[in-house]
Design a protein around this motif. Structure first.
Motif, PDB file in Angstrom:
ATOM      1  N   SER A 173       0.804  -1.215   0.000  1.00  0.00           N
ATOM      2  CA  SER A 173       0.000   0.000   0.000  1.00  0.00           C
ATOM      3  C   SER A 173       0.837   1.264   0.000  1.00  0.00           C
ATOM      4  O   SER A 173       0.343   2.312  -0.378  1.00  0.00           O
ATOM      5  N   HIS A 174       2.107   1.181   0.415  1.00  0.00           N
ATOM      6  CA  HIS A 174       2.887   2.395   0.175  1.00  0.00           C
ATOM      7  C   HIS A 174       3.287   2.545  -1.285  1.00  0.00           C
ATOM      8  O   HIS A 174       3.046   3.603  -1.857  1.00  0.00           O
ATOM      9  N   PRO A 175       3.857   1.503  -1.917  1.00  0.00           N
ATOM     10  CA  PRO A 175       4.103   1.637  -3.360  1.00  0.00           C
ATOM     11  C   PRO A 175       2.836   2.026  -4.125  1.00  0.00           C
ATOM     12  O   PRO A 175       2.906   2.725  -5.137  1.00  0.00           O
ATOM     13  N   ALA A 176       1.667   1.608  -3.616  1.00  0.00           N
ATOM     14  CA  ALA A 176       0.414   1.982  -4.276  1.00  0.00           C
ATOM     15  C   ALA A 176       0.266   3.493  -4.346  1.00  0.00           C
ATOM     16  O   ALA A 176      -0.304   4.025  -5.301  1.00  0.00           O
ATOM     17  N   VAL A 177       0.798   4.197  -3.341  1.00  0.00           N
ATOM     18  CA  VAL A 177       0.762   5.650  -3.369  1.00  0.00           C
ATOM     19  C   VAL A 177       1.468   6.143  -4.631  1.00  0.00           C
ATOM     20  O   VAL A 177       1.043   7.102  -5.268  1.00  0.00           O
ATOM     21  N   TYR A 178       2.545   5.449  -5.021  1.00  0.00           N
ATOM     22  CA  TYR A 178       3.279   5.867  -6.217  1.00  0.00           C
ATOM     23  C   TYR A 178       2.564   5.421  -7.483  1.00  0.00           C
ATOM     24  O   TYR A 178       2.704   6.055  -8.528  1.00  0.00           O
ATOM     25  N   ILE A 179       1.771   4.320  -7.386  1.00  0.00           N
ATOM     26  CA  ILE A 179       0.913   3.973  -8.525  1.00  0.00           C
ATOM     27  C   ILE A 179      -0.054   5.127  -8.772  1.00  0.00           C
ATOM     28  O   ILE A 179      -0.408   5.451  -9.897  1.00  0.00           O
ATOM     29  N   MET A 180      -0.468   5.787  -7.674  1.00  0.00           N
ATOM     30  CA  MET A 180      -1.439   6.870  -7.809  1.00  0.00           C
ATOM     31  C   MET A 180      -0.778   8.167  -8.277  1.00  0.00           C
ATOM     32  O   MET A 180      -1.341   8.893  -9.085  1.00  0.00           O
ATOM     33  N   ILE A 181       0.427   8.479  -7.775  1.00  0.00           N
ATOM     34  CA  ILE A 181       0.963   9.823  -8.025  1.00  0.00           C
ATOM     35  C   ILE A 181       1.865   9.868  -9.257  1.00  0.00           C
ATOM     36  O   ILE A 181       1.923  10.892  -9.938  1.00  0.00           O
ATOM     37  N   LEU A 182       2.582   8.779  -9.582  1.00  0.00           N
ATOM     38  CA  LEU A 182       3.531   8.850 -10.706  1.00  0.00           C
ATOM     39  C   LEU A 182       2.859   9.236 -12.022  1.00  0.00           C
ATOM     40  O   LEU A 182       3.331  10.152 -12.702  1.00  0.00           O
ATOM     41  N   PRO A 183       1.759   8.557 -12.408  1.00  0.00           N
ATOM     42  CA  PRO A 183       1.151   8.966 -13.675  1.00  0.00           C
ATOM     43  C   PRO A 183       0.610  10.387 -13.633  1.00  0.00           C
ATOM     44  O   PRO A 183       0.559  11.066 -14.660  1.00  0.00           O
ATOM     45  N   ALA A 184       0.226  10.847 -12.426  1.00  0.00           N
ATOM     46  CA  ALA A 184      -0.224  12.236 -12.306  1.00  0.00           C
ATOM     47  C   ALA A 184       0.931  13.178 -12.618  1.00  0.00           C
ATOM     48  O   ALA A 184       0.761  14.193 -13.317  1.00  0.00           O
ATOM     49  N   MET A 185       2.117  12.842 -12.129  1.00  0.00           N
ATOM     50  CA  MET A 185       3.295  13.640 -12.453  1.00  0.00           C
ATOM     51  C   MET A 185       3.551  13.623 -13.953  1.00  0.00           C
ATOM     52  O   MET A 185       3.991  14.619 -14.538  1.00  0.00           O
ATOM     53  N   GLY A 186       3.276  12.476 -14.580  1.00  0.00           N
ATOM     54  CA  GLY A 186       3.452  12.372 -16.017  1.00  0.00           C
ATOM     55  C   GLY A 186       2.520  13.314 -16.763  1.00  0.00           C
ATOM     56  O   GLY A 186       2.930  13.989 -17.721  1.00  0.00           O
ATOM     57  N   ILE A 187       1.278  13.393 -16.324  1.00  0.00           N
ATOM     58  CA  ILE A 187       0.311  14.298 -16.960  1.00  0.00           C
ATOM     59  C   ILE A 187       0.825  15.732 -16.894  1.00  0.00           C
ATOM     60  O   ILE A 187       0.851  16.460 -17.889  1.00  0.00           O
ATOM     61  N   VAL A 188       1.266  16.129 -15.696  1.00  0.00           N
ATOM     62  CA  VAL A 188       1.736  17.498 -15.495  1.00  0.00           C
ATOM     63  C   VAL A 188       2.969  17.767 -16.360  1.00  0.00           C
ATOM     64  O   VAL A 188       3.101  18.839 -16.964  1.00  0.00           O
ATOM     65  N   SER A 189       3.855  16.755 -16.471  1.00  0.00           N
ATOM     66  CA  SER A 189       5.059  16.928 -17.297  1.00  0.00           C
ATOM     67  C   SER A 189       4.709  17.086 -18.771  1.00  0.00           C
ATOM     68  O   SER A 189       5.469  17.686 -19.527  1.00  0.00           O
ATOM     69  N   ASP A 190       3.586  16.545 -19.207  1.00  0.00           N
ATOM     70  CA  ASP A 190       3.170  16.701 -20.597  1.00  0.00           C
ATOM     71  C   ASP A 190       2.480  18.036 -20.842  1.00  0.00           C
ATOM     72  O   ASP A 190       2.590  18.612 -21.922  1.00  0.00           O
ATOM     73  N   ILE A 191       1.741  18.540 -19.844  1.00  0.00           N
ATOM     74  CA  ILE A 191       0.917  19.729 -20.058  1.00  0.00           C
ATOM     75  C   ILE A 191       1.746  21.011 -19.961  1.00  0.00           C
ATOM     76  O   ILE A 191       1.587  21.925 -20.776  1.00  0.00           O
ATOM     77  N   ILE A 192       2.637  21.080 -18.964  1.00  0.00           N
ATOM     78  CA  ILE A 192       3.352  22.339 -18.733  1.00  0.00           C
ATOM     79  C   ILE A 192       4.147  22.812 -19.956  1.00  0.00           C
ATOM     80  O   ILE A 192       4.061  23.986 -20.336  1.00  0.00           O
ATOM     81  N   PRO A 193       4.907  21.929 -20.650  1.00  0.00           N
ATOM     82  CA  PRO A 193       5.636  22.430 -21.821  1.00  0.00           C
ATOM     83  C   PRO A 193       4.705  22.955 -22.915  1.00  0.00           C
ATOM     84  O   PRO A 193       5.014  23.971 -23.546  1.00  0.00           O
ATOM     85  N   VAL A 194       3.572  22.278 -23.108  1.00  0.00           N
ATOM     86  CA  VAL A 194       2.673  22.689 -24.192  1.00  0.00           C
ATOM     87  C   VAL A 194       2.167  24.111 -23.954  1.00  0.00           C
ATOM     88  O   VAL A 194       2.158  24.935 -24.862  1.00  0.00           O
ATOM     89  N   PHE A 195       1.776  24.404 -22.707  1.00  0.00           N
ATOM     90  CA  PHE A 195       1.206  25.724 -22.430  1.00  0.00           C
ATOM     91  C   PHE A 195       2.286  26.757 -22.131  1.00  0.00           C
ATOM     92  O   PHE A 195       1.980  27.907 -21.836  1.00  0.00           O
ATOM     93  N   SER A 196       3.567  26.338 -22.166  1.00  0.00           N
ATOM     94  CA  SER A 196       4.665  27.297 -22.077  1.00  0.00           C
ATOM     95  C   SER A 196       5.387  27.432 -23.412  1.00  0.00           C
ATOM     96  O   SER A 196       6.274  28.269 -23.561  1.00  0.00           O
ATOM     97  N   ARG A 197       5.019  26.567 -24.367  1.00  0.00           N
ATOM     98  CA  ARG A 197       5.660  26.530 -25.687  1.00  0.00           C
ATOM     99  C   ARG A 197       7.168  26.411 -25.576  1.00  0.00           C
ATOM    100  O   ARG A 197       7.935  27.100 -26.244  1.00  0.00           O
ATOM    101  N   LYS A 198       7.577  25.532 -24.698  1.00  0.00           N
ATOM    102  CA  LYS A 198       8.996  25.397 -24.416  1.00  0.00           C
ATOM    103  C   LYS A 198       9.266  23.953 -24.046  1.00  0.00           C
ATOM    104  O   LYS A 198       8.422  23.313 -23.431  1.00  0.00           O
TER     105      LYS A 198
END
Lengths: 305, 537
Positions: B254-279
């Motif tokens: 259940s602790h690694p499960a926390v990373y199952i929950m948060i890692l892909p969320a970090m991935g989403i943010v890593s994809d969105i920020i460059p697009v809306f910064s054009r960088k």
């Protein structure tokens, strides 16, 4: 010789809280202010096109790996050092055994005295041995930053010292069922002489008089589940219980019986024997009651009309 | 005309079949992704309603709307539903399925039928969990952690609920296997590992945790059932068992499960920020590797849930140390995201607002985690509302807000219609405000000593509890506005065509909505995921 007052557990840990909160505040402000500055400064209305396509900087990466590493290792070390304070009981501590059960506290002292509040002398370290009669509970004393789970079959302890007289809340911190949030009591810190008087006062039975059944029912936690006014709780209400006709489950089969004194006694010492239908078989056994205590309890329960 | 053509070839209507069966028996990753999306969002709303009820009960001391047994069952069900039926399957199941195969230039995942089976196992498990609430001894009242010996003694329907979670676990494992294989085997020509979008990288790291950690949960849950049904006594101290061993087994998953929950969320943010910064993203490799580092180190820190359990002091020092180590890769990500904004051209549209607030809320959650990681301070706040506030900052402020970002970012691509911008911004403002009023107050309550899982509390905690409850209403109001605006837009809104945000990853190069086979012919990756130089808007 005047002894220096003992460093209390809260005095040891509060500076650590300040250190970590301080560091967190600096980091959070740094992150927030930088983000807001960039968002405002490089907003598309001011910066229609990006002015850089930089995609990394090794030196920056090294800096923000090394500096936070040093910071968190400092937190780790400091946190561990103060944790050892929690684990190291000063010499000459007063030893008290805390017995937790669903959903009451009982504290017993070396001379056999028991209480449902934890009376302690001011200025003297107290070591609390933690014993559970059923499931896992937790001894949580927020005023002194002290907490430890009470695990059945395991010997856990906490220690603390109250340097000022007063009343301090004790909570059960590990979820233990329906009345978990009602499993609270207090530490009563008394000046040394008052504590000695309290400890010497005998409320135990003997020639002096009878046990107060109602007080005992409160102390043992009976009233946490069995109401006095007829409201069904976790267990059947005591109101009018004597002579009532109940359907009970005995070894899986249902039968109807009338509540008599023998049934009440058995229900206290062997609660799992006949469980009133509709209730969970979760009452702890009170087989270690003295005969006088059992008599007093049965008399009290019978008297609730 | 072009709209008509797109509609004719899109994955919505070219299967030759219609109706429900064309969805629930579809092996198209996009359809399965949407099935996951609607089912997980449905359970999210169930969890939200339960959470609001819990907050109303806690609005004032004493009984407000329910009794203690009901309260205990509700917080258990709130936890089980939110964790096992919403957050864990949420991002990989929904957005991972919808987006990842297109991001790597594949027509589908490696095992499309296994993918459908994953969703079905999820549904079967969910039905079993729901059944457990209304049958037998009633809804489980153990908390989502199912701690023994309480869970082996309570008369409520724990065995069935645990069996449901066991089944859902297999769904998670199969998704993990599918994604690892897909990312290894189905990348298009030119799609090298370092041209993978960071969302795909994060799913890759997550998938390994799903494969390696989930079986341990399955074993643990089987042992709980054996304890209840067969009386094995493995965790029962009166028969030589050890309740703390259960806690180890439970948290190893259940602790690694926390990373199952948060890692892909970090991935989403890593994809969105460059697009809306054009960088380009700052420190691509650092972000990708930190996902792997979090997945690896995060698997070794479970003991920090047990500092007060009575496990040895040696274990405490080791787990405290490892916990601080895992803080570092998370910090690296935050610094790199912020640096991406530098000298960009930033547009604060809804996906970006949600992504940026992810950074703030996740930072607050992560920083309060430092208090929990340090052994001495953890003792005071352990099992209090501080912990409740902390993990809601990470799970809801983090993963939840990232899912909202993903909904505003990717769903228009799959529907070909878009939501209105202004209500989305207002909804974000309400949610961000309500969120902090609710959960920051909880952290203060915990610091002041209010234990968690408390049906009733001392009067001194009253005012702050009222504040938190009011916060929950502001949050709920924002949530309703967001969902109404989003779904209204997706079904009846303005057309969404082309690549209005200027994304450079492959999903923005295909038709809107994407065709069933995703690409016409074999796609070739010619540039990195955040190289915006050739992007046509």
């Amino acid at each position: 010789m005047n002894q220096l007052p003992l460093i209390s557990t809260s005095d040891a840990i509060n500076p650590l809280f300040l250190f970590i909160y301080g560091a967190c505040l600096v980091l959070l402000l740094g992150i927030t202010i930088t983000m807001i500055y960039f968002v405002v400064r490089y907003h598309r209305s001011r910066a229609p096109e990006p002015t850089s396509q930089v995609d990394g900087n090794l030196m920056l990466e090294i800096i923000w790996i090394v500096l936070p590493s040093i910071l968190v290792l400092a937190m780790f070390w400091y946190g561990w050092k103060e944790y050892l304070v929690l684990r190291t009981v000063p010499p000459n501590a007063l030893s008290v055994t805390a017995t937790a059960q669903m959903w009451s506290w009982n504290f017993s002292y070396s001379d056999g005295k028991t209480s449902n509040k934890l009376y302690v002398p001011v200025g003297r370290a107290v070591r609390v041995e933690l014993v559970s009669k059923d499931v896992i509970h937790g001894f949580f004393l927020p005023a002194f930053r002290v907490k430890r789970d009470i695990v059945p079959g395991m010997s856990n302890y906490v220690w603390f010292v109250a340097n000022k007289p007063g009343s301090y809340d004790v909570f059960c911190s590990q979820y233990c069922g329906t009345q978990h949030s009602a499993m609270i009591t207090t530490v009563e810190a008394l000046p040394e002489d008052q504590f000695a008087t309290w400890l010497a006062r005998k409320e135990a039975p003997g020639a002096a008089g009878k046990i107060d059944g109602k007080a005992l029912a409160e102390e043992k936690g009976c009233l946490g589940c069995h109401s006095l006014d007829g409201t069904p709780g976790v267990g059947p209400s005591f109101k009018g219980i004597m002579g009532r006709s109940e359907v009970v489950v005995t070894k899986g089969t249902e039968r109807t019986m009338t509540v008599d004194e023998a049934y009440l006694r058995r229900s206290i010492t062997e609660p799992g024997a006949d469980v009133v239908k509709g209730f969970q078989p979760i009452m702890p056994e009170f087989g270690d009651l003295k005969k006088e205590e059992l008599d007093a309890l049965v008399e009290f329960v019978t008297s609730v009309k | 005309m072009s709209d008509m053509q797109q509609a004719a070839t899109s994955f919505w209507n070219d299967t030759g079949k219609t109706g429900l069966t064309s969805w629930i028996f579809s092996t198209d990753h996009k359809r399965i992704g949407l099935l996951y999306f609607y089912t997980t969002i449905g359970f999210f709303l169930v969890g939200v309603v339960l959470g609001l009820l819990l907050r109303i009960e806690l609005m004032a001391p004493g009984r407000t709307i329910m009794g203690p047994q009901t309260y205990n069952a509700l917080f258990t069900v709130h936890g089980v539903v939110m964790i096992f039926l919403f957050i864990i399957p949420g991002i990989p199941g929904a957005f991972g399925n919808m987006v990842m195969p297109i991001q790597i230039g594949a027509r589908d995942v490696s095992f499309p039928r296994l993918n459908l089976l994953s969703w079905w196992l999820y549904i079967i498990g969910a039905v079993i969990i729901l059944t457990s609430l209304f049958s037998g001894g009633g809804a489980p009242d153990t908390g989502w952690t199912f701690y023994v010996p309480f869970s082996s003694r309570t008369g409520t329907n724990v065995s069935l609920a645990v069996f449901g979670v066991f089944i859902v676990g297999f769904s998670s494992i199969l998704t993990g296997v599918n994604f690892v294989t897909t990312i290894h085997r189905l990348r298009a020509e030119g799609m090298t590992w370092f041209r993978l979008p960071l969302f795909t990288w994060s799913l890759y790291a997550t998938a390994w945790v799903q494969i390696l950690a989930t079986p341990i949960l399955a074993i643990t849950l089987v042992l709980v059932m054996a304890e209840r049904v067969l009386g094995t006594g493995l965790f029962d101290p009166t028969r030589g068992g050890d309740p703390v061993m259960y806690q180890h087994l439970f948290w190893i998953y259940s602790h690694p499960a926390v990373y199952i929950m948060i890692l892909p969320a970090m991935g989403i943010v890593s994809d969105i920020i460059p697009v809306f910064s054009r960088k380009p993203i700052f420190g691509y490799k650092m972000i990708a590797f930190s996902s792997l580092a979090i997945a690896a180190a995060g698997s070794l820190v479970w003991g920090h849930h047990m500092f007060t359990s009575g496990m040895s002091d040696t274990a405490v020092v080791v787990f405290s140390f490892l916990t601080f180590i895992v803080a570092i890769p998370s910090a690296i990500k935050v610094f790199n995201w912020i640096s991406t904004l530098y000298k960009g051209s930033i547009s604060l549209e809804a996906p970006m607002l949600f992504a940026l607030s992810f950074i703030l809320l996740f930072s607050i959650g992560g920083l309060s985690g430092l208090i929990l990681g340090a052994a001495a301070t953890d003792v005071h706040v352990h099992d209090t509302h501080f912990v409740v506030g902390h993990f809601h900052y990470v799970m809801f402020g983090g993963t939840g807000f990232a899912i909202f970002a993903a909904m505003h970012y990717w769903l228009p691509k799959f529907y070909g219609r878009r939501y209105r911008e202004k209500p989305a911004i207002i909804a974000w403002g309400l949610m961000f405000t309500g969120f902090n009023v609710l959960y920051f107050t909880m952290q203060v309550l915990g610091m002041r000593g209010m234990p968690r899982r408390y049906y009733d509390y001392l009067p001194e905690f009253g005012p702050l509890n009222l504040v938190a409850t009011v916060g929950s209403w502001i949050l709920a109001a924002g949530l309703i506005l967001m969902l109404v605006n989003l779904f209204r837009g997706l079904f009846w809104g303005e057309p969404f065509v082309g690549n209005p945000w200027g994304g450079a990853t492959l999903e923005w190069s295909v038709a809107t909505p994407p065709p069933t086979e995703n690409f016409e012919g074999e796609p070739v990756a010619t540039h990195g995921p955040y190289d915006f130089s050739g992007v046509k808007k």
